[in-house]
Design an enzyme around this catalytic site. Structure first.
Site, PDB file in Angstrom:
ATOM      1  N   HIS A 109      -2.638   3.045  -4.667  1.00  0.00           N
ATOM      2  CA  HIS A 109      -3.106   4.269  -4.014  1.00  0.00           C
ATOM      3  C   HIS A 109      -2.984   4.126  -2.499  1.00  0.00           C
ATOM      4  CE1 HIS A 109      -6.497   1.570  -3.609  1.00  0.00           C
ATOM      5  NE2 HIS A 109      -7.034   2.375  -2.711  1.00  0.00           N
ATOM      6  N   ASP A 111      -5.568   5.193   0.765  1.00  0.00           N
ATOM      7  CA  ASP A 111      -6.997   5.492   0.772  1.00  0.00           C
ATOM      8  C   ASP A 111      -7.344   6.955   1.025  1.00  0.00           C
ATOM      9  OD1 ASP A 111      -7.937   2.989   0.075  1.00  0.00           O
ATOM     10  OD2 ASP A 111      -7.725   2.254   2.127  1.00  0.00           O
ATOM     11  N   ARG A 282     -15.361  -3.752   4.413  1.00  0.00           N
ATOM     12  CA  ARG A 282     -14.278  -2.791   4.642  1.00  0.00           C
ATOM     13  C   ARG A 282     -14.738  -1.639   5.524  1.00  0.00           C
ATOM     14  NH1 ARG A 282     -10.996   1.061   0.320  1.00  0.00           N
ATOM     15  NH2 ARG A 282     -12.028   2.862   1.141  1.00  0.00           N
TER      16      ARG A 282
END
Ligand code: SIN
Length: 291
Positions: A109, A111, A282
Site C-alpha cells: 500500500h 499510506d 511512526r
C-alpha cells in the site's frame, strides 16, 4: 559515498532508489543548509535512512515537523502516550495487552491513500528489531518504486490510464490479507471513498507514479467493475515486480522515511511474538491533493 558541502553523506542502497544518509544527528536541531540537503536527498532517493540514531519522541516530532504538519492516524488508539502524532507499531503483547498497532503494513500500500490529502512521507524509528539465529534481522520492510513501474509501462497502458481516477476506500476488502483488521463504523464514517489519479505526478520531481493498490482500490472512473478490477490488479502486480523493489534490513537506531508519492511498501511478516519483538515509532507528515 559522496560528501556534500555540509557534512551529509549519501550511500545508495537500492538499484534506483533508497539511500543511507550519514553524518546527521537527529537528536539535535538541524541547521537550514543540512535540512535542505536532506530534503533534496529525500526527493531524489524516495527512501532514506539515518543509521545509529538515539532520539526521543520529541526529537522525532521536531525533525518530522520540518517537512510539514503531522497526521493523526485512523489507528490513533495506538499513539504513544502524550504524542497523538506518534503511532507505536509493534507485535509485542504484555500482560495480555498489545503494546502497539500490530497489523500495520501487512499488504502492499501507500499510506492513507484513502484520504483526500494522503501524507507526503512516513518516518519509522526502530527501537526493537527481531533477529534470526544467525543475527540477521527479521521484519524487513519491502519498498517498490511506483515511478520506475510507471516508466516501464507500455504506451498503450499509459494512454488507458491517462486522465482516469481510481477510487480508494479505507473499508475495501483486503483480498491479499489473511486476517483483515476489524474496522469500526466511526473509522468508515471518517474515511469515505475518495478518487485519485491512477498516474499521479510527483509534487517535487514531476515524475509520474502508479497510484493504485489492489487492496485499497475499489474501482476506476468510467470502467465497468470487472474491467476496473482487472486493470487494478494488473497495475498493482506490475508495481511490486521484484525489479522495482528495495528491501530494507532494519537495525535498532534506524530512522527511515519513505515518500508516499513515489513508493509502495509492505512489511515482511517472518516474525512472531513471542519470542520476536518488533517496536517502531511512526510519524506521518501531511501531503497535498494528488494530481
Ligand atoms: C507501515 O506500513 O506503516 C509499517 C511498515 C513496517 O512496520 O515496516
Amino acid at each position: 559515498m559522496s560528501a556534500s558541502s555540509t557534512q551529509i553523506t549519501i550511500e545508495p542502497l537500492g538499484r534506483t532508489f533508497g539511500a543511507a544518509i550519514g553524518n546527521v544527528d537527529l537528536s539535535r536541531a538541524l541547521d537550514d543548509v543540512t535540512f535542505a540537503e536532506i530534503e533534496a536527498a529525500f526527493a531524489k532517493w524516495s527512501v532514506i535512512v539515518f543509521r545509529d540514531q538515539k532520539i526521543t519522541p520529541d526529537d522525532q516530532v521536531r525533525f518530522a515537523r520540518r517537512f510539514g504538519d503531522l497526521e493523526i492516524n485512523a489507528f490513533e488508539k495506538h499513539a504513544l502516550e502524550g504524542y497523538s502524532g506518534v503511532l507505536k507499531i509493534s507485535n509485542i503483547v504484555e500482560d495480555g495487552k498489545p503494546l502497539g498497532y500490530a497489523d500495520a503494513g501487512s499488504f502492499w500500500h501507500t499510506d492513507m491513500s484513502y484520504t483526500k490529502t494522503p501524507p507526503r512521507l512516513t518516518m519509522l524509528y526502530a527501537l526493537e528489531v527481531p533477529l534470526n539465529a544467525d543475527g540477521t534481522p527479521k521484519g524487513d520492510t519491502w519498498f517498490a518504486s511506483a515511478v520506475d513501474a510507471y516508466d516501464a509501462l507500455d504506451d498503450a497502458t499509459k494512454r488507458t490510464i491517462d486522465g482516469r481516477t481510481a477510487t480508494h476506500f479505507f473499508g475495501a476488502k483486503k483480498r491479499g490479507v489473511k486476517k483483515p483488521v476489524q474496522v469500526t463504523q466511526e473509522q468508515l464514517d471518517k474515511n469515505p471513498p475518495v478518487d485519485h489519479p491512477i498516474a499521479r505526478t510527483h509534487p517535487v520531481s514531476d515524475r509520474k507514479a502508479i497510484y493504485v493498490t489492489a487492496d485499497e482500490c475499489t474501482g476506476i472512473s468510467g470502467l465497468p467493475e470487472t474491467e476496473a478490477l482487472r486493470l487494478l490488479k494488473q497495475l498493482s502486480d506490475h508495481v511490486v515486480k521484484p525489479e522495482f523493489q528495495y528491501h530494507h534490513k532494519w537495525q535498532v537506531g534506524d530512522v527511515l522515511m519513505w515518500d508516499n508519492c513515489a513508493v509502495q511498501h509492505v512489511v515482511h511478516r517472518d516474525y512472531d511474538f513471542p519470542p520476536d519483538r518488533r517496536m517502531m515509532h511512526r510519524v506521518t507528515v501531511n501531503g497535498s491533493v494528488p494530481f
